[in-house]
Design a protein around this motif. Structure first.
Motif, PDB file in Angstrom:
ATOM      1  N   GLU A  31      17.363 153.760  35.377  1.00 22.00           N
ATOM      2  CA  GLU A  31      16.124 154.322  35.778  1.00 22.00           C
ATOM      3  C   GLU A  31      15.431 154.056  34.524  1.00 22.00           C
ATOM      4  OE1 GLU A  31      14.434 158.642  36.302  1.00 22.00           O
ATOM      5  OE2 GLU A  31      16.368 159.055  35.660  1.00 22.00           O
ATOM      6  N   HIS A  85      10.365 153.712  32.866  1.00 19.98           N
ATOM      7  CA  HIS A  85       9.279 154.314  33.006  1.00 19.98           C
ATOM      8  C   HIS A  85       8.400 152.793  33.518  1.00 19.98           C
ATOM      9  CE1 HIS A  85       5.502 155.017  32.094  1.00 19.98           C
ATOM     10  NE2 HIS A  85       5.857 156.068  31.673  1.00 19.98           N
ATOM     11  N   SER A  91       8.663 157.232  36.343  1.00 23.82           N
ATOM     12  CA  SER A  91      10.301 156.390  36.540  1.00 23.82           C
ATOM     13  C   SER A  91      10.491 156.021  38.024  1.00 23.82           C
ATOM     14  CB  SER A  91      10.895 157.277  35.235  1.00 23.82           C
ATOM     15  OG  SER A  91      11.071 158.200  36.034  1.00 23.82           O
TER      16      SER A  91
END
Length: 106
Positions: A4, A6, A51
């Motif tokens: 994951e 941003h 994100s």
């Protein structure tokens, strides 16, 4: 391993690990999309997506084994549920699910 990130970390040629939807559950970007920072970043910003999860990234920032287990569990739960988090409440719910699962494993 999926990671994951941003949206400010998106690079050209990153591949989406899961489908990205807006708050109305409309598909914005499909799983497997090869990202183009110019056009896809604009879409994500427009819908307030902060994100995304991308494919095939080795995450060197995870040095602690427990953090790596937590991250792997998080991604497994997201994948098994087919769940795209839509807001902060969804993130809190995911944390509760993971805390419950980690407690049972320990």
């Amino acid at each position: 391993m999926p990671k994951e990130i941003h949206i400010s970390e998106i690079t050209d040629k990153d591949t989406l690990y899961n489908t990205v939807t807006n708050k109305y559950n409309q598909v914005l970007l499909k799983k497997g999309t090869i990202l183009n920072t110019a056009s896809h970043l604009k879409i994500l910003k427009t819908w307030g997506i902060e994100s995304i999860v991308i494919e095939g990234v080795l995450d060197d920032s995870l040095n602690d084994d427990s953090d790596q287990v937590d991250n792997e569990l998080r991604l497994q739960v997201i994948e098994k549920l087919g769940w795209d988090r839509l807001n902060d409440n969804d993130e809190v719910l995911l944390d509760i699910i993971l805390e419950s699962k980690i407690t049972k494993v320990s």
